[in-house]
Design a protein around this motif. Structure first.
Motif, PDB file in Angstrom:
ATOM      1  N   UNK A 207       0.943  -1.226  -0.215  1.00 39.98           N
ATOM      2  CA  UNK A 207      -0.042  -0.020  -0.151  1.00 39.98           C
ATOM      3  C   UNK A 207       0.747   1.261  -0.063  1.00 39.98           C
ATOM      4  N   UNK A 208       2.197   1.072   0.026  1.00 39.46           N
ATOM      5  CA  UNK A 208       3.029   2.104  -0.103  1.00 39.46           C
ATOM      6  C   UNK A 208       3.807   2.692   1.240  1.00 39.46           C
ATOM      7  N   UNK A 209       3.322   1.972   2.350  1.00 42.02           N
ATOM      8  CA  UNK A 209       3.639   2.390   3.742  1.00 42.02           C
ATOM      9  C   UNK A 209       4.828   1.657   3.949  1.00 42.02           C
ATOM     10  N   UNK A 210       5.757   2.308   4.828  1.00 38.71           N
ATOM     11  CA  UNK A 210       6.985   1.819   4.958  1.00 38.71           C
ATOM     12  C   UNK A 210       6.852   1.263   6.619  1.00 38.71           C
ATOM     13  N   UNK A 211       7.583   0.305   6.836  1.00 35.69           N
ATOM     14  CA  UNK A 211       7.454  -0.715   8.231  1.00 35.69           C
ATOM     15  C   UNK A 211       8.881  -1.166   8.344  1.00 35.69           C
ATOM     16  N   UNK A 212       9.370  -0.998   9.475  1.00 38.29           N
ATOM     17  CA  UNK A 212      10.389  -1.864  10.165  1.00 38.29           C
ATOM     18  C   UNK A 212       9.784  -3.207  10.193  1.00 38.29           C
ATOM     19  N   UNK A 213      10.328  -4.475   9.534  1.00 35.57           N
ATOM     20  CA  UNK A 213       9.686  -5.630   9.659  1.00 35.57           C
ATOM     21  C   UNK A 213      10.409  -6.439  10.629  1.00 35.57           C
ATOM     22  N   UNK A 214      11.483  -6.258  10.932  1.00 35.94           N
ATOM     23  CA  UNK A 214      12.305  -7.168  11.557  1.00 35.94           C
ATOM     24  C   UNK A 214      13.474  -6.470  12.361  1.00 35.94           C
ATOM     25  N   UNK A 215      13.587  -6.790  13.374  1.00 33.24           N
ATOM     26  CA  UNK A 215      14.844  -6.126  14.489  1.00 33.24           C
ATOM     27  C   UNK A 215      15.448  -7.494  14.678  1.00 33.24           C
ATOM     28  N   UNK A 216      16.930  -7.883  14.217  1.00 29.18           N
ATOM     29  CA  UNK A 216      17.307  -9.260  14.176  1.00 29.18           C
ATOM     30  C   UNK A 216      18.730  -8.890  14.874  1.00 29.18           C
ATOM     31  N   UNK A 217      19.117  -9.701  15.570  1.00 29.07           N
ATOM     32  CA  UNK A 217      20.549  -9.886  16.075  1.00 29.07           C
ATOM     33  C   UNK A 217      21.185 -11.147  15.737  1.00 29.07           C
ATOM     34  N   UNK A 218      22.360 -11.004  15.349  1.00 32.21           N
ATOM     35  CA  UNK A 218      23.369 -12.092  14.901  1.00 32.21           C
ATOM     36  C   UNK A 218      23.952 -12.893  16.148  1.00 32.21           C
ATOM     37  N   UNK A 219      23.823 -13.957  16.434  1.00 35.21           N
ATOM     38  CA  UNK A 219      24.060 -14.650  17.480  1.00 35.21           C
ATOM     39  C   UNK A 219      25.479 -15.422  17.442  1.00 35.21           C
ATOM     40  N   UNK A 220      25.821 -16.191  16.219  1.00 38.98           N
ATOM     41  CA  UNK A 220      26.995 -16.866  16.176  1.00 38.98           C
ATOM     42  C   UNK A 220      26.928 -17.871  15.292  1.00 38.98           C
ATOM     43  N   UNK A 221      27.765 -18.752  15.368  1.00 35.29           N
ATOM     44  CA  UNK A 221      27.686 -20.089  14.181  1.00 35.29           C
ATOM     45  C   UNK A 221      27.511 -21.348  14.607  1.00 35.29           C
ATOM     46  N   UNK A 222      26.922 -22.021  14.011  1.00 33.83           N
ATOM     47  CA  UNK A 222      26.790 -23.538  14.183  1.00 33.83           C
ATOM     48  C   UNK A 222      27.284 -24.205  12.897  1.00 33.83           C
ATOM     49  N   UNK A 223      28.366 -24.845  13.117  1.00 36.42           N
ATOM     50  CA  UNK A 223      29.157 -25.249  11.835  1.00 36.42           C
ATOM     51  C   UNK A 223      29.644 -24.043  10.954  1.00 36.42           C
ATOM     52  N   UNK A 224      29.025 -24.095   9.493  1.00 35.08           N
ATOM     53  CA  UNK A 224      29.338 -22.994   8.751  1.00 35.08           C
ATOM     54  C   UNK A 224      28.023 -21.880   8.678  1.00 35.08           C
ATOM     55  N   UNK A 225      27.009 -22.221   9.457  1.00 36.42           N
ATOM     56  CA  UNK A 225      25.627 -21.481   9.430  1.00 36.42           C
ATOM     57  C   UNK A 225      25.718 -20.365  10.414  1.00 36.42           C
ATOM     58  N   UNK A 226      25.305 -19.133  10.082  1.00 39.80           N
ATOM     59  CA  UNK A 226      25.429 -18.091  10.696  1.00 39.80           C
ATOM     60  C   UNK A 226      23.816 -18.047  11.522  1.00 39.80           C
ATOM     61  N   UNK A 227      24.035 -18.100  12.673  1.00 33.92           N
ATOM     62  CA  UNK A 227      22.604 -18.242  13.501  1.00 33.92           C
ATOM     63  C   UNK A 227      22.104 -16.799  13.944  1.00 33.92           C
ATOM     64  N   UNK A 228      20.960 -16.378  13.737  1.00 34.16           N
ATOM     65  CA  UNK A 228      20.424 -15.257  14.070  1.00 34.16           C
ATOM     66  C   UNK A 228      18.964 -15.366  14.944  1.00 34.16           C
ATOM     67  N   UNK A 229      18.535 -14.496  15.365  1.00 34.13           N
ATOM     68  CA  UNK A 229      17.144 -14.419  16.431  1.00 34.13           C
ATOM     69  C   UNK A 229      16.589 -12.966  16.245  1.00 34.13           C
ATOM     70  N   UNK A 230      15.157 -13.198  15.834  1.00 31.80           N
ATOM     71  CA  UNK A 230      14.488 -12.032  15.658  1.00 31.80           C
ATOM     72  C   UNK A 230      14.027 -11.524  17.296  1.00 31.80           C
ATOM     73  N   UNK A 231      14.219 -10.178  17.335  1.00 26.70           N
ATOM     74  CA  UNK A 231      13.842  -9.486  18.450  1.00 26.70           C
ATOM     75  C   UNK A 231      12.238  -8.820  18.416  1.00 26.70           C
ATOM     76  N   UNK A 232      11.848  -8.281  17.170  1.00 26.48           N
ATOM     77  CA  UNK A 232      10.984  -7.836  16.826  1.00 26.48           C
ATOM     78  C   UNK A 232      10.602  -8.236  15.541  1.00 26.48           C
ATOM     79  N   UNK A 233       9.325  -8.643  15.117  1.00 28.41           N
ATOM     80  CA  UNK A 233       8.725  -8.738  13.869  1.00 28.41           C
ATOM     81  C   UNK A 233       7.562  -7.984  13.543  1.00 28.41           C
ATOM     82  N   UNK A 234       7.292  -7.787  12.297  1.00 30.35           N
ATOM     83  CA  UNK A 234       6.152  -6.939  11.853  1.00 30.35           C
ATOM     84  C   UNK A 234       4.950  -8.019  11.370  1.00 30.35           C
ATOM     85  N   UNK A 235       3.731  -8.436  11.916  1.00 29.25           N
ATOM     86  CA  UNK A 235       2.807  -9.242  11.376  1.00 29.25           C
ATOM     87  C   UNK A 235       1.656  -8.545  10.773  1.00 29.25           C
TER      88      UNK A 235
END
Length: 485
Positions: free
Chosen positions: A411-439
């Motif tokens: 609809x043209x509106x602007x939203x912050x849809x994710x506030x995500x922090x970078x946690x670390x790695x498991x093997x070769x994969x970067x692990x992240x977790x969301x603090x806020x999301x927009x539903x």
């Protein structure tokens, strides 16, 4: 003062003008056509919406109006001395132009209403001293983008919607003159040999020009306008871009010197959000910004602004973003802010982030936090660094603390849809977790997207200890607790 003697239709100069210093000889080589293609280099007079006369809607103007305007403009160019005009301050120059145009109208017996004559005077002053037909659009604070596709098609974005206006230029030559005037003010050029140019207006608004022969339908000008009043995080809350609790978390993130990457698509509000986050930087910190075109509007007293430079006619002298970021490290910065990360400078920014320059920030184009991390890895790889993938990802994990995802909804509106922090790695994969999301909950009757920001229930994010170090952990805990309620 600026009249040329010996032309049958030139207006007579009044006595007040005759008492002023006589002008230098008029007429650069090339005659009237050359003068018409080289308007005075006087800086445009800023016009506020409160003081500027309301422009007549373009659709009310007839073809006769534009014909009369062209005739009078050409006579004016033959009459005035542009070199002498450029020496005046903008207000005096406008008065001189208005006086001469009024005399031309009287001499040519042009029949116009008072309102039409006032519009004509305003338009011609804008043509000579400002940005021509763009001036009324630039004066409107509700316009986010101006898109000029050749002389006869001008689009604007208002409230997230693109609409066609009736604004038009005399021809492509006038449009090209205005493009050259804009880019020349920041020391750049655009012509057939260099048809692509990024520049900015004096208020920081972003400008892109692509000219023929690359643009087939005439010069194409795109302006991303900045609001006259700098937005704050409280404004984003009022717009619904982020919840009040989410804004408090972002304030803690900015104040406790987390390394932040702002991700989003074109027009999603990344630069606006970056401006808001810089509002939480302490005034005693030394901040250095590096941008392709200086757009950031930091209010701190100790800010050094750097801007890239394109190559000259011989292809020499180019200064890239990577050159600027490298040089930032030698300038004793406390925070480095990169307007947009597009290439190998990503590697240098990550190095700065994990070598004592906490609180550094940057933006990049990506559709999600996960894609943002992949893009950073890709940009480092494209820079020619022969590093294992795992090593690059470990560098990313050690450098970036938080990714903030901005999006422009349907609809043209602007939203912050994710506030995500970078946690670390498991093997070769970067692990992240969301603090806020927009539903998103659907649409209302007018077609606007309905939704809300919610916390994911993380009580102690990874940067908790950093917040405690700066005495902000209680504020962070309270904001996360309110978001869960």
């Amino acid at each position: 003062m600026f009249g040329k003697r010996g032309t049958g239709e030139a207006p007579k100069i009044d006595q007040g003008a005759a008492q002023k210093p006589s002008p230098a000889p008029t007429g650069p080589a090339g005659g009237a056509d050359a003068r018409a293609s080289e308007p005075a280099k006087t800086a445009p007079t800023p016009v506020s919406p409160e003081t500027a006369p309301a422009p007549k809607e373009a659709e009310e103007r007839s073809e006769d109006y534009y014909e009369i305007k062209t005739t009078i403009f050409n006579t004016l160019i033959d009459t005035i001395n542009l070199a002498q005009l450029a020496q005046l301050d903008p207000e005096s120059a406008r008065e001189e132009i208005r006086d001469i145009v009024n005399e031309i109208i009287a001499i040519k017996n042009v029949v116009m209403s008072i309102s039409e004559q006032e519009d004509l005077l305003q338009d011609i002053c804008n043509d000579v001293l400002g940005y021509g037909p763009l001036e009324p659009l630039l004066a409107r604070d509700d316009i986010a983008d101006i898109m000029v596709n050749g002389a006869n098609r001008v689009f604007i974005e208002v409230a997230g919607r693109i609409q066609l206006t009736k604004t038009r230029f005399r021809d492509n030559a006038q449009l090209m003159n205005i493009c050259q005037r804009i880019v020349s003010q920041v020391g750049r050029r655009v012509d057939e040999s260099s048809p692509i140019c990024d520049a900015r207006l004096q208020d920081g608004s972003r400008v892109n020009v692509i000219a023929p022969p690359l643009a087939l339908d005439g010069p194409t000008l795109t302006i991303r306008k900045f609001k006259k009043d700098k937005l704050k995080m409280s404004d984003l809350v009022n717009f619904g871009s982020i919840s009040p609790e989410g804004a408090e978390v972002l304030e803690v993130i900015g104040a406790c010197r987390c390394n932040v990457l702002i991700s989003g698509g074109t027009g999603s509000g990344k630069t606006t959000l970056l401006n808001c986050l810089t509002g939480f930087i302490e005034e005693d910190e030394r901040v250095i910004t590096a941008e392709d075109a200086a757009e950031l509007q930091l209010q701190q007293p100790h800010v050094v602004r750097l801007e890239t430079r394109p190559p000259n006619l011989e292809g020499q002298g180019e200064v890239t973003m990577r050159d600027l970021v490298k040089n930032c490290l030698r300038m004793r910065p406390e925070r480095i802010i990169v307007g947009e990360v597009r290439g190998p400078e990503a590697f240098d920014l990550l190095q700065a982030m994990n070598t004592g320059h906490d609180g550094s920030m940057g933006t990049l184009h990506a559709n999600s936090p996960r894609e943002a991390l992949s893009r950073v890895e890709s940009m480092i790889t494209m820079g020619g660094y022969n590093l294992p993938s795992k090593t690059i990802r470990e560098m990313i994990v050690g450098s970036i603390d938080v990714i903030i995802q901005a999006a422009r909804l349907r609809d043209g509106s602007r939203r912050i849809t994710n506030v995500t922090e970078v946690i670390g790695m498991e093997g070769d994969v970067i692990i992240t977790q969301d603090l806020f999301i927009y539903d998103i909950d659907g649409d209302d009757e007018s077609g606007r997207v309905l939704g809300k920001h919610r916390s994911t229930g993380i009580a102690r994010p990874k940067f908790w200890d950093r917040a405690r170090y700066y005495g902000l952990h209680k504020k962070l805990a309270l904001a996360l607790e309110k978001a869960e309620a």
